[in-house]
Design an enzyme around this catalytic site. Structure first.
Site, PDB file in Angstrom:
ATOM      1  N   GLY B 151     -34.634 -44.922  21.627  1.00  8.48           N
ATOM      2  CA  GLY B 151     -35.711 -43.984  21.937  1.00  8.48           C
ATOM      3  C   GLY B 151     -35.302 -42.944  22.954  1.00  8.48           C
ATOM      4  O   GLY B 151     -35.714 -41.786  22.876  1.00  8.48           O
ATOM      5  N   LEU B 182     -37.517 -49.390  16.913  1.00 13.18           N
ATOM      6  CA  LEU B 182     -38.913 -49.351  17.351  1.00 13.18           C
ATOM      7  C   LEU B 182     -39.020 -48.918  18.807  1.00 13.18           C
ATOM      8  O   LEU B 182     -38.341 -49.460  19.681  1.00 13.18           O
ATOM      9  CB  LEU B 182     -39.559 -50.731  17.186  1.00 13.18           C
ATOM     10  CG  LEU B 182     -39.781 -51.190  15.746  1.00 13.18           C
ATOM     11  CD1 LEU B 182     -40.239 -52.643  15.718  1.00 13.18           C
ATOM     12  CD2 LEU B 182     -40.804 -50.290  15.052  1.00 13.18           C
ATOM     13  N   GLU B 361     -28.997 -28.733  34.861  1.00 10.55           N
ATOM     14  CA  GLU B 361     -29.328 -29.184  36.214  1.00 10.55           C
ATOM     15  C   GLU B 361     -29.589 -30.681  36.281  1.00 10.55           C
ATOM     16  O   GLU B 361     -29.367 -31.305  37.313  1.00 10.55           O
ATOM     17  CB  GLU B 361     -30.530 -28.404  36.748  1.00 10.55           C
ATOM     18  CG  GLU B 361     -30.263 -26.913  36.970  1.00 10.55           C
ATOM     19  CD  GLU B 361     -30.327 -26.085  35.696  1.00 10.55           C
ATOM     20  OE1 GLU B 361     -30.761 -26.612  34.650  1.00 10.55           O
ATOM     21  OE2 GLU B 361     -29.934 -24.903  35.745  1.00 10.55           O
ATOM     22  N   PHE B 386     -34.154 -24.128  40.459  1.00 12.63           N
ATOM     23  CA  PHE B 386     -33.741 -24.902  39.295  1.00 12.63           C
ATOM     24  C   PHE B 386     -33.548 -26.385  39.593  1.00 12.63           C
ATOM     25  O   PHE B 386     -33.341 -27.178  38.667  1.00 12.63           O
ATOM     26  CB  PHE B 386     -32.521 -24.269  38.637  1.00 12.63           C
ATOM     27  CG  PHE B 386     -32.813 -22.869  38.131  1.00 12.63           C
ATOM     28  CD1 PHE B 386     -33.986 -22.625  37.429  1.00 12.63           C
ATOM     29  CD2 PHE B 386     -31.962 -21.825  38.384  1.00 12.63           C
ATOM     30  CE1 PHE B 386     -34.297 -21.343  36.988  1.00 12.63           C
ATOM     31  CE2 PHE B 386     -32.258 -20.539  37.948  1.00 12.63           C
ATOM     32  CZ  PHE B 386     -33.424 -20.295  37.245  1.00 12.63           C
TER      33      PHE B 386
END
Lengths: 618, 618
Positions: B151, B182, B361, B386
């Site tokens: 994931g 899953l 970054e 940033f």
């Protein structure tokens, strides 16, 4: 495009280059060389492919043009001049000047700009949101064209965007990557390795089209092919030359972000054929209306909860946002935790307006921004702590001025066993700092529902912090919770101290007030559900009554959170000398039960009561 | 691995599964199913490939094991039990309990854990930093093994990491992706499409090795091949089954992050062969010492600047960090703006310890974290704004307790023409909120140099904010600027008001004090160069003298910045009622000259003087 059109595009490209040099040299700063590399791409796009009614930028059927490489603003503004929406004087005399709308990087103060760019790697993710709207909600054939820099492909967000674009089969999205090989301080990682770019793009499910970015015919063909693919996003990988068209400056390092000195500009402009006054527009879009349009008057049946019932505010959010599905402009985005945030409740009743962004919080927020550009009201939900992953996107959404709703669940040490990586303890400070933000943190289900309802009509970035655990409903259904207000419990003229909490600590404050009452100390409790804006008058009144004895308890690190919000609001004449006990999470927490962690952090009822007793001199 | 070792790994895998179930069921929460899918992978790694002296976790030559999928902590802790560094009782009785070191997600309170994980997509980026150290600084043959979830490959940061790993030819890095199909709320994007995973990995320059994650021989072969490639990072794409080994639970949705109820656990453990007490360790590393080791006593020749000379603090940072190159543990990381931040000055004198992270970054900060794990002192530099892109990484670095230095240039509206996208206006609020952070904002070159020197010895996250423009040097070389201190200018017993500034606004405060002196108002000026920690005593003293008349001017949005820091420090008894004028950037800025923008924001000298006059009753 016809030969005549291509010839026109060639002349237009020269003008775009000349104007990019003229405006940046006049300003004394800017990024002309990054504009010149992309001038041919944009000239062909403008003449032959962009379907846009320049007199009606709000037209739903318009294509979208987004400069993800926002520093190429000279090129964008030169295009605006070419289509006649800004004049030569505005371009040359006002670019980057104080008060001007032609800012150093584009922002939506210009009606033809959708989103603020300039933080690289955001324009393409934003466009994914626009294209989700186009394909699934508006159901209009508009196309989003996004000019990207090659350097910004180093940002992971670009790949989150392409991944989602292909997952959602956004054939209405084309990225045009200006591969000019040179970044700010030297060569990019991949330089002109077009094959590697192409393999990356293809592996992420988009269609790579490798071209010479200065060959007008090739550009035209690629743009045509890109638009023709209904189900696959395209990425035109255009090999270009930085500063193209300026002798001795082409592909030369050290000229990023530098305006040409006047003498060099004169020679460069001459080499490009001199200033011209070409005006041209491309085709208009086919008229069309969005399939789904806002219906502000839609009747909404809000959920209600019985007093004393234990309900998690995240659960109340789910019920409330599901009720909001009656409003067709409301859209919900999930960061693969919809069963935890309860955002999935919306998906159950309005699956066509529920988008799964998986574990990609930058794209989660960018999609919301893009959907908001198209007039939808997105609610993006994940764990509160993971909005920190998208903080730059939230910041830029603030500059874009879009109206988006962010809902973060599982805030603070209250989450318990999962430990500090899952605990939002900086979110209030970070979100308060964002321009145009609203920060809400309800303590019960009733107030959550009322606040969710208002978020859908709140301007700017509206952030709702919800709690993992279930706590008693303390407000009757229908009670009002205006944004900017608070609820004062147990107020009396003889109050010796005010206990200020929000979310989970409000319950601790109420328990502390009970404990204090037992020992004869009168304490009022303030539910600061609206952290920004904040009810300064109620705080002032509490200070006047209590001699400014305040206990502030928050499930957040000490800096910049609710304590900071209260103190900033009171930092003014007219308040007696403050005697504040600020209880917050001072040390790094670990795992434990919520009750253990709240107590260990010193923000539980007994700590609040003890602090109040000290302030009251007992 | 021999047949005997493979057989051992098989038994170990069963124990790891059983222990993962036991500890999570005892805790009543956790992620057993996500642990079970990866048990075979980790068993083979532990027996045959991980070279680690479990009695000496600090050994430089040790391999590194990082669970990027930190929620699989039951599996990690079960491994710790198997090697004998924690006992069965600690595993079963303390997991996820209050005060325990076996937290819900791993943190370095455990000596065998390098970095805190649990925010997905961070362990692999952190490991890139570890491997940069291994290849280029330590020059030791250790290997970093990173267990990733499938994931989390949706996070762009995973691709930033692989990109940099291949760019720097980190053959010492292997990611092991547990493709169990899953996620939390349903299937992942790519489910078991191993080909697509492999194409993505390959296109980003890493070596994909697709295997069955439950075939021990195949796992062994892949781990061997991964370690054997000297110059290319490997990604083992292991097709696995979530909850593998538990009948009726394998590959079943709806069991993410759920402990098995006691009765199910009993049956599952029985099916897996019951609890065992297997103890095993793999090979030890070859002894070795880092090629580059800290030399704290190294003589450093600090740059110095003449009083009155106009020097940008970003430029002074460059000179100071170049001087710090004399310390061999100092490393500098650039986000493709080294010529703007002046970080490149370090690269000129110590190119071997200067790493270009390009426009990524998140990876910039993660690399710093990984280098800090190996004992180096990284300075990561980009535009201040940033760092908002990496806020989640900074937050997690705070939980990891690493010592890293962040240097953000181009802060506030002072940057001028580039416009709001480039202006850090939330950074102080965000960075102050991070656990264990230090926030510094010097006004001149001398103080910058002194602060950079201290940052290299400061614990936690040290953040330095530098200014774009050049301003006069106001402090003589050699003056001390302790972290936590401030400088008080023009203090006298009759001061009517204190003007508090930092960075660019300190100069505005000084000018305002001049203006006020001309009209007979005595104002002291406080240079709050150390925003966190902050010199509370000096502020208290200023309040006592001036009747708490304070003008605070900051180039930052109003919420949570320097104003918040001052007010939080003073929020206590003992300070006369505050009369504060808090001048900050209230509206969204545009482009303009620095002077125009400072004035438009109301933080220039004339606004400061006017506010002081109002407070002084004139």
């Amino acid at each position: 495009m016809s030969g005549r059109e291509l010839e026109l595009a060639g002349r237009l490209a020269a003008q775009l280059r000349v104007d990019s040099i003229r405006c940046s040299t006049a300003a004394g700063s800017g990024h002309p060389t990054s504009s010149l590399s992309a001038a041919d791409l944009m000239a062909v796009l403008l003449v032959g492919h962009l379907r846009y009614d320049w007199d009606r930028p709000g037209l739903a059927a318009n294509d979208h043009l987004i400069f993800s490489k926002g520093h190429a603003s000279p090129l964008l503004y030169a295009m605006f001049r070419a289509v006649g929406v800004i004049g030569e004087a505005e371009l040359i005399n006002t670019y980057r000047k104080f008060g001007a709308r032609l800012q150093g990087h584009p922002t939506p103060v210009l009606p033809w700009v959708d989103v603020a760019t300039g933080s690289l790697g955001q324009g393409l993710p934003d466009a994914v949101g626009v294209c989700l709207a186009g394909r699934y909600l508006d159901r209009l054939p508009y196309h989003a064209w996004v000019l990207c820099g090659d350097g910004e492909t180093a940002e992971g967000s670009i790949w989150e965007a392409l991944d989602k674009a292909s997952y959602y089969r956004l054939g209405n999205l084309t990225a045009i990557v200006d591969v000019n090989r040179l970044g700010q301080r030297g060569p990019t990682e991949l330089e002109w390795d077009m094959d590697r770019y192409a393999r990356r793009v293809e592996s992420f499910g988009a269609r790579p089209l490798v071209i010479d970015g200065h060959n007008l015919t090739g550009i035209d063909r690629a743009l045509t092919e890109a638009r023709a693919d209904p189900d696959r996003p395209s990425v035109i990988l255009a090999r270009t030359v930085k500063a193209k068209g300026v002798p001795n400056l082409e592909d030369v390092n050290g000229w990023h972000g530098k305006a040409l000195p006047a003498d060099m500009a004169v020679r460069a402009i001459a080499a490009l054929g001199g200033p011209t006054d070409l005006h041209t527009r491309g085709a208009l879009p086919q008229p069309g209306s969005p399939a789904i349009t806002p219906a502000p008057g839609a009747p909404i049946t809000w959920p209600s909860f019985a007093l004393g019932e234990k309900v998690a505010t995240r659960s109340a959010f789910g019920a409330a946002v599901a009720a909001l599905a009656a409003r067709p402009d409301v859209v919900v985005l999930d960061g693969e935790v919809g069963n935890s945030t309860h955002a999935e409740e919306f998906g159950k009743v309005a699956p066509g307006r529920y988008f799964e962004m998986f574990i990609a919080e930058q794209q989660l927020v960018a999609s919301a921004t893009g959907l908001a550009v198209r007039g939808y009201r997105p609610f993006a939900a994940t764990f509160a702590v993971f909005f920190s992953r998208a903080f730059d996107f939230i910041r830029m959404a603030g500059i874009s001025g879009v109206n988006i709703c962010l809902v973060g669940s599982h805030a603070g040490v209250e989450i318990g066993q999962d430990g500090p990586s899952q605990m939002a303890l900086e979110d209030i400070a970070a979100l308060r700092a964002v321009h145009g933000s609203v920060v809400l943190y309800p303590a019960d289900a009733t107030s959550t529902v009322r606040l969710v309802g208002q978020m859908a009509d709140t301007d700017g970035i509206a952030y709702l912090r919800t709690t993992r655990g279930a706590y008693p409903v303390i407000y009757p259904a229908g009670e009002a919770f205006p944004v900017g207000g608070c609820k004062v419990h147990r107020a009396g003229p003889g109050d010796q101290v005010a206990l200020i909490g929000a979310g989970v600590t409000l319950h601790e404050c109420l328990a502390a007030a009970d404990e204090l009452a037992d020992t004869g100390i009168r304490a009022r409790v303030i539910d600061l559900y609206s952290v920004k804006p904040l009810d300064r008058d109620a705080l002032m009144e509490a200070c006047q009554v209590t001699g400014s004895r305040l206990v502030i308890a928050e499930d957040h690190y000490p800096a910049g959170g609710i304590g900071g919000a209260v103190l900033e609001a009171l930092a003014d004449a007219g308040v007696p000398a403050l005697q504040v006990a600020h209880l917050a999470v001072g040390d790094l927490p670990g795992s434990g039960t919520p009750a253990e962690l709240l107590d260990a952090a010193g923000i539980s009822a007994r700590h609040i009561a003890a602090a109040a007793r000290r302030l009251a001199g007992q």
